[in-house]
Design an enzyme around this catalytic site. Structure first.
Site, mmCIF file in Angstrom:
data_model
loop_
_atom_site.group_PDB
_atom_site.id
_atom_site.type_symbol
_atom_site.label_atom_id
_atom_site.label_comp_id
_atom_site.label_asym_id
_atom_site.label_seq_id
_atom_site.Cartn_x
_atom_site.Cartn_y
_atom_site.Cartn_z
ATOM 1 N N HIS A 239 -67.771 35.211 8.233
ATOM 2 C CA HIS A 239 -66.378 35.576 7.957
ATOM 3 C C HIS A 239 -66.285 37.098 8.043
ATOM 4 C CE1 HIS A 239 -65.059 31.720 6.019
ATOM 5 N NE2 HIS A 239 -66.368 31.610 5.820
ATOM 6 N N HIS B 183 -71.788 30.461 10.682
ATOM 7 C CA HIS B 183 -70.620 31.298 10.928
ATOM 8 C C HIS B 183 -70.574 32.468 9.959
ATOM 9 C CE1 HIS B 183 -69.221 28.221 8.061
ATOM 10 N NE2 HIS B 183 -68.315 29.089 7.647
#
Length: 132
Positions: A94, A92
């Site tokens: 951010h 992932h």
């Protein structure tokens, strides 16, 4: 199935900001700043740099569109991209709207109500749809 896969599949509620067949973006539940968004591949992979080059490139292009949507929804100097990936075993990114480097402080968080989060996600999603 990882926590993030369940979120992308709709099994766990989230504040969706953007999606396509390969990637999903949603608001962080413990945001550093208003508009703090997580971008994930729908395909489960633990470590971003284990992605093959084609998938990694597509991931970054999708994240770029989300970053443009964040900047349009919440005017800022830049949108920071941070890759940590130790807390959830699913690659992932951010994305954080920032006006200074001090805005990227993962030791401090903002408190937003669910209604505020819904409003933030809706603004980002609307801007994202304009980019297609």
């Amino acid at each position: 199935m990882t926590l993030f896969s369940k979120i992308a599949a709709g099994e766990i509620p989230s504040f969706k900001c953007a999606e396509d067949e390969n990637f999903y973006a949603f608001l962080d539940i413990n945001p550093v700043v208003k508009g703090h968004t997580l971008v994930i591949p729908r395909k489960e992979i633990d470590y971003i740099f284990d992605m093959d080059d084609k998938d990694l490139a597509a991931f970054e292009v999708f994240a770029k569109k989300v970053a443009r949507a964040i900047k349009a929804a919440f005017p800022c100097k830049k949108v920071a991209e941070v890759v940590l990936g130790l807390e959830v075993n699913h690659a992932h990114i951010h994305l954080l709207p920032i006006n200074s480097e001090a805005d990227v402080d993962f030791h401090h968080h903002v408190k937003l109500t669910d209604d505020e989060q819904r409003e933030v996600a809706a603004k980002i999603y609307e801007e994202f749809k304009k980019l297609k």
